[in-house]
Design a protein around this motif. Structure first.
Motif, PDB file in Angstrom:
ATOM      1  N   GLY A  24      10.946  -2.995  -9.317  1.00 33.27           N
ATOM      2  CA  GLY A  24       9.902  -3.216  -8.322  1.00 33.27           C
ATOM      3  C   GLY A  24      10.435  -3.953  -7.100  1.00 33.27           C
ATOM      4  N   ASN A  25       9.604  -3.987  -6.077  1.00 32.12           N
ATOM      5  CA  ASN A  25       9.967  -4.725  -4.847  1.00 32.12           C
ATOM      6  C   ASN A  25      10.040  -6.218  -5.122  1.00 32.12           C
ATOM      7  N   LEU A  26      10.702  -6.912  -4.238  1.00 35.12           N
ATOM      8  CA  LEU A  26      10.612  -8.369  -4.217  1.00 35.12           C
ATOM      9  C   LEU A  26       9.130  -8.721  -4.070  1.00 35.12           C
TER      10      LEU A  26
ATOM     11  N   LEU B  73      15.068  -6.129   6.261  1.00 41.31           N
ATOM     12  CA  LEU B  73      15.648  -5.949   4.927  1.00 41.31           C
ATOM     13  C   LEU B  73      14.511  -5.593   3.969  1.00 41.31           C
ATOM     14  N   HIS B  74      14.651  -4.463   3.267  1.00 43.31           N
ATOM     15  CA  HIS B  74      13.625  -4.003   2.324  1.00 43.31           C
ATOM     16  C   HIS B  74      14.193  -4.226   0.926  1.00 43.31           C
ATOM     17  N   LEU B  75      13.550  -5.122   0.176  1.00 40.55           N
ATOM     18  CA  LEU B  75      14.205  -5.546  -1.069  1.00 40.55           C
ATOM     19  C   LEU B  75      13.466  -5.149  -2.344  1.00 40.55           C
TER      20      LEU B  75
ATOM     21  N   PRO C 298       0.808  -1.232   0.000  1.00 41.71           N
ATOM     22  CA  PRO C 298       0.000   0.000   0.000  1.00 41.71           C
ATOM     23  C   PRO C 298       0.841   1.282   0.000  1.00 41.71           C
ATOM     24  N   ARG C 299       2.111   1.207   0.393  1.00 40.27           N
ATOM     25  CA  ARG C 299       2.980   2.396   0.361  1.00 40.27           C
ATOM     26  C   ARG C 299       3.925   2.333  -0.843  1.00 40.27           C
ATOM     27  N   ASP C 300       4.954   1.507  -0.764  1.00 39.63           N
ATOM     28  CA  ASP C 300       5.947   1.452  -1.843  1.00 39.63           C
ATOM     29  C   ASP C 300       5.298   0.995  -3.154  1.00 39.63           C
ATOM     30  N   GLY C 301       4.409  -0.011  -3.026  1.00 35.88           N
ATOM     31  CA  GLY C 301       3.786  -0.594  -4.226  1.00 35.88           C
ATOM     32  C   GLY C 301       2.963   0.407  -5.009  1.00 35.88           C
TER      33      GLY C 301
HETATM   34 ZN    ZN Z   1      11.354   0.502  -1.657  1.00 38.07          ZN
END
Ligand code: ZN
Ligand code: COA
Length: 296
Positions: A248-250, A206-208, A15-18
């Motif tokens: 994009g994120n993992l 860890l933010h991937l 909901p934030r990074d995505g």
């Molecule tokens: Zn990020």
């Protein structure tokens, strides 16, 4: 670590990074439903939104309204970039606030419009203004494993020094972010080890972001270092608009499936997660069409 952990905490940041870099903008109700659905699927910690400038991230301009619709939620995290963002977040149900800085001096300036020292002064003011027991403060270090700007080299000792400052000021957890997906397992291990040496009693996350599938290799490196909190997003969505070429994120589903295949529990129902992803991607496609029609 000699054995795999039995449980890993997956923090979903969809909901934030995505949503922060999508051209299609979900309605406030759709965002609220997304967070409720993630909760129902068993995600214990969710980064719900960010209290940043609506001028810079218009996709999340309804942060207050989203959280107002989630009064029953006790597991929500929100990102804040400065004292103003903290004040906005404090008036909501978010009980964990991620304060963000960057290990890349140029990304720090482009993304936050202030130096690292100025950011840390903001964080200090936030900690001083936080009443004990009200919110848990996390520190996030963007670009901890690589800079989007080729002239910049990220050094483990410098990331560790930033982590130490954040913890010194009052961060209860430090999230190390591979904002541009440049981390490779050996370097990730070196950075994590340097940070652990600098702040041995502070839990790390860890933010991937994922480039070429390296992110799962980085999860292995993290597990070997004893880090068992991993941030990811549904559908591999996400990316920082102020970090050129950020992938994009993992993907949360891949991550959860992979953990389950390894016999590691997450408490998350994969089938429900799949339905949430399917609905979300449909809504984003519709939102993009809506926005396209408005533009023409
Ligand atoms: Zn990020
Ligand atoms: N929330 C809402 N508005 C904010 C704000 C916040 N956290 N911080 C500043 N503002 C507003 C100010 O009130 C001011 O409004 P005005 O123009 O109507 O007077 C305006 O933004 C400019 O304020 P200023 O202090 O000059 O900030 P800035 O424009 O340099 O922006 C940040 C600073 C940190 C708010 C901005 O760079 C930002 O939001 N960055 C985050 C980017 C991001 O989320 N990246 C992805 C996640 S890492």
């Amino acid at each position: 670590m000699t054995e795999w952990p039995t449980f890993v905490e997956v923090v979903d940041v969809t909901p934030r990074d995505g949503l922060q870099d999508e051209t299609g903008e979900l309605t406030t109700e759709e965002k609220i439903q997304l967070i409720r659905d993630l909760r129902a699927a068993g995600v214990r910690r969710i980064e719900a939104t960010s209290f940043v400038s609506p001028k810079w991230i218009p996709q999340l301009r309804d942060a207050e309204q989203v959280l107002a619709g989630l009064a029953e939620c006790d597991n929500l995290i929100a990102l804040v970039p400065n004292v103003r963002g903290f004040e906005r977040a404090l008036a909501t149900v978010a009980r964990e606030l991620t304060f963000v800085v960057s290990a890349s001096p140029r990304h720090q300036m482009d993304n936050l419009h202030m130096s690292l020292d100025a950011s840390l002064a903001n964080f200090q003011a936030i900690v001083q203004a936080t009443e004990a027991g009200t919110v848990r403060l996390r520190g996030a270090i963007s670009c901890a494993f690589g800079s989007p700007f080729h002239e910049e080299m990220i050094r483990p000792d410098e990331v560790a020094a930033i982590a130490k400052s954040l913890v010194h000021h009052g961060a209860a957890e430090v999230s190390l972010a591979d904002t541009v997906g440049l981390g490779k397992p050996d370097f990730v291990r070196r950075v994590i080890t340097a940070v652990q040496d600098a702040v041995p009693s502070t839990p790390l996350a860890l933010h991937l972001h994922d480039r070429y599938g390296l992110a799962l290799g980085n999860v292995v490196a993290a597990l070997f270092c004893g880090v068992t909190t991993i941030e990811s997003a549904l559908g591999g969505l996400g990316g920082c608009p102020y970090a050129p070429d950020a992938p994009g994120n993992l993907n949360t589903e891949d991550l959860v499936r992979w953990f389950h295949l390894m016999g590691i529990e997450t408490g998350i129902d994969l089938e429900m997660l799949g339905s949430v992803r399917k609905r979300l991607l449909g809504q984003l496609a519709q939102a993009e069409t809506r926005q396209g029609e408005l533009r023409t």
